[in-house]
Enzyme design. Structure first.
Site, PDB file in Angstrom:
ATOM      1  N   ASP A  23       0.862  -1.201  -0.055  1.00 22.15           N
ATOM      2  CA  ASP A  23       0.107  -0.188  -0.154  1.00 22.15           C
ATOM      3  C   ASP A  23       0.832   1.270   0.068  1.00 22.15           C
ATOM      4  O   ASP A  23       1.842   1.332   0.563  1.00 22.15           O
ATOM      5  CB  ASP A  23      -0.949   0.026   1.389  1.00 22.15           C
ATOM      6  CG  ASP A  23      -2.005   0.873   0.934  1.00 22.15           C
ATOM      7  OD1 ASP A  23      -2.958   0.608   0.193  1.00 22.15           O
ATOM      8  OD2 ASP A  23      -2.003   1.959   1.476  1.00 22.15           O
TER       9      ASP A  23
ATOM     10  N   ARG B 162       9.303   1.636  -2.534  1.00 24.77           N
ATOM     11  CA  ARG B 162       9.157   0.262  -2.744  1.00 24.77           C
ATOM     12  C   ARG B 162      10.211  -0.747  -2.723  1.00 24.77           C
ATOM     13  O   ARG B 162      10.272  -1.775  -1.996  1.00 24.77           O
ATOM     14  CB  ARG B 162       8.278  -0.086  -4.177  1.00 24.77           C
ATOM     15  CG  ARG B 162       7.759  -1.381  -4.540  1.00 24.77           C
ATOM     16  CD  ARG B 162       6.756  -1.456  -5.462  1.00 24.77           C
ATOM     17  NE  ARG B 162       5.672  -0.651  -5.097  1.00 24.77           N
ATOM     18  CZ  ARG B 162       5.201   0.668  -5.768  1.00 24.77           C
ATOM     19  NH1 ARG B 162       6.106   1.164  -6.718  1.00 24.77           N
ATOM     20  NH2 ARG B 162       4.172   1.239  -5.276  1.00 24.77           N
TER      21      ARG B 162
HETATM   22  P1  ITT Z   1      -3.631  -2.206  -4.982  1.00 19.62           P
HETATM   23  O1  ITT Z   1      -4.139  -1.562  -3.751  1.00 19.62           O
HETATM   24  O2  ITT Z   1      -4.638  -3.093  -5.789  1.00 19.62           O
HETATM   25  O3  ITT Z   1      -2.205  -2.576  -4.749  1.00 19.62           O
HETATM   26  P2  ITT Z   1      -3.619   0.631  -6.010  1.00 19.62           P
HETATM   27  O4  ITT Z   1      -3.280   1.243  -7.173  1.00 19.62           O
HETATM   28  O5  ITT Z   1      -5.214   0.732  -5.588  1.00 19.62           O
HETATM   29  O6  ITT Z   1      -3.580  -0.991  -6.110  1.00 19.62           O
HETATM   30  P3  ITT Z   1      -2.572   1.820  -3.642  1.00 19.62           P
HETATM   31  O7  ITT Z   1      -4.069   1.828  -2.890  1.00 19.62           O
HETATM   32  O8  ITT Z   1      -1.647   1.402  -2.721  1.00 19.62           O
HETATM   33  O9  ITT Z   1      -2.720   0.889  -4.849  1.00 19.62           O
HETATM   34  O10 ITT Z   1      -2.418   3.149  -4.269  1.00 19.62           O
HETATM   35  C1  ITT Z   1      -1.183   3.511  -4.710  1.00 19.62           C
HETATM   36  C2  ITT Z   1      -1.231   4.807  -5.393  1.00 19.62           C
HETATM   37  O11 ITT Z   1      -0.115   5.659  -5.221  1.00 19.62           O
HETATM   38  C3  ITT Z   1      -0.962   4.445  -7.094  1.00 19.62           C
HETATM   39  O12 ITT Z   1      -2.376   4.126  -7.661  1.00 19.62           O
HETATM   40  C4  ITT Z   1      -0.384   5.570  -7.405  1.00 19.62           C
HETATM   41  O13 ITT Z   1      -1.144   6.560  -8.030  1.00 19.62           O
HETATM   42  C5  ITT Z   1       0.575   5.922  -6.280  1.00 19.62           C
HETATM   43  N1  ITT Z   1       1.741   5.260  -6.361  1.00 19.62           N
HETATM   44  C6  ITT Z   1       2.161   4.492  -5.423  1.00 19.62           C
HETATM   45  N2  ITT Z   1       3.511   3.926  -5.792  1.00 19.62           N
HETATM   46  C7  ITT Z   1       4.102   4.849  -6.815  1.00 19.62           C
HETATM   47  C8  ITT Z   1       5.167   4.892  -7.628  1.00 19.62           C
HETATM   48  O14 ITT Z   1       6.178   4.060  -7.387  1.00 19.62           O
HETATM   49  N3  ITT Z   1       5.192   5.766  -8.653  1.00 19.62           N
HETATM   50  C9  ITT Z   1       3.888   6.550  -8.828  1.00 19.62           C
HETATM   51  N4  ITT Z   1       2.735   6.291  -8.377  1.00 19.62           N
HETATM   52  C10 ITT Z   1       2.908   5.537  -7.155  1.00 19.62           C
END
Ligand code: ITT
Length: 198
Positions: A72, A183
């Site tokens: 997350d 990450r």
């Molecule tokens: P899951 O919950 O299914 O894993 P999700 O996209 O909904 O997928 P999150 O709730 O963790 O995941 O939201 C993470 C958001 O934060 C993601 O959609 C991106 O917009 C941003 N994000 C996270 N890590 C990132 C990265 O390495 N580079 C760019 N944006 C990132």
């Protein structure tokens, strides 16, 4: 034999990055094994939501031997009081895509009267097994800019310049991002834990 890790995510960008960083492990996404299902992420921290996702997938798999890993993550922008934070995936509304979320963040920073802001990404990783849950975190500090550049990475990467760099994550090579990213750092810690499991 390599250890099998099942990812609990619906984000293709995360799957690509995590697979690239988990050399020596057999990495599958849970959707390769069972049908994708909605997981309500109603925790109040990155850690809570990571735990919710890892637990939900572990239970749905019904496999005692499974090692499930969830991520997350999100971006916190200082001039916006830390927003969008845990709401990064739905900043422009539920179901919004990466482009819409990025545009909304650019506009919010401008509306606050800034062209850029100190910012950081956070990743909470949860590992679920039959013996319980472990969590680790990683962070990456830098600057959020309002003139996005590059098309590498995903999400907010074109508008984020990591500390010590001049290019955005949208312009930097994937290997560079993985070495310094929230990450990547969290995964290094997660691997230590995974290596102690069965
Ligand atoms: P899951 O919950 O299914 O894993 P999700 O996209 O909904 O997928 P999150 O709730 O963790 O995941 O939201 C993470 C958001 O934060 C993601 O959609 C991106 O917009 C941003 N994000 C996270 N890590 C990132 C990265 O390495 N580079 C760019 N944006 C990132």
């Amino acid at each position: 034999m390599s250890k099998k890790i099942v990812l609990a995510t619906s984000n293709k960008g995360k799957v690509v990055e995590i697979k690239n960083m988990m050399d020596g492990f057999l990495v599958l996404n849970y959707t390769d094994i069972i049908a994708p299902f909605h997981i309500e992420e109603d925790g109040s921290t990155f850690k809570d939501n990571a735990i919710i996702k890892a637990k939900a997938v572990f239970e749905a798999l019904g496999d005692d031997e499974a090692i499930v890993l969830s991520d997350d993550s999100g971006i916190c922008v200082d001039v916006l009081g830390g927003a969008p934070g845990i709401y990064s995936a739905r900043y422009a509304g539920v179901g919004a895509n990466d482009k819409e979320n990025l545009q909304k963040l650019v506009e919010s920073i401008k509306a606050a009267g800034f062209e850029s802001s100190p910012a950081h990404y956070t990743a909470a990783i949860a590992i679920a097994t039959k013996d319980g849950i472990s969590t680790v975190h990683g962070h990456m500090y830098g600057t959020a800019i309002t003139t996005p550049r590059g098309d590498r990475g995903f999400g907010y990467d074109p508008m984020f310049i990591p500390e010590g760099f001049e290019n955005t994550l949208g312009e930097l090579d994937d290997e560079v991002k993985n070495k310094i990213s929230h990450r990547g750092r969290a995964l290094e810690l997660a691997k230590v834990i995974i290596n102690t499991l069965y």
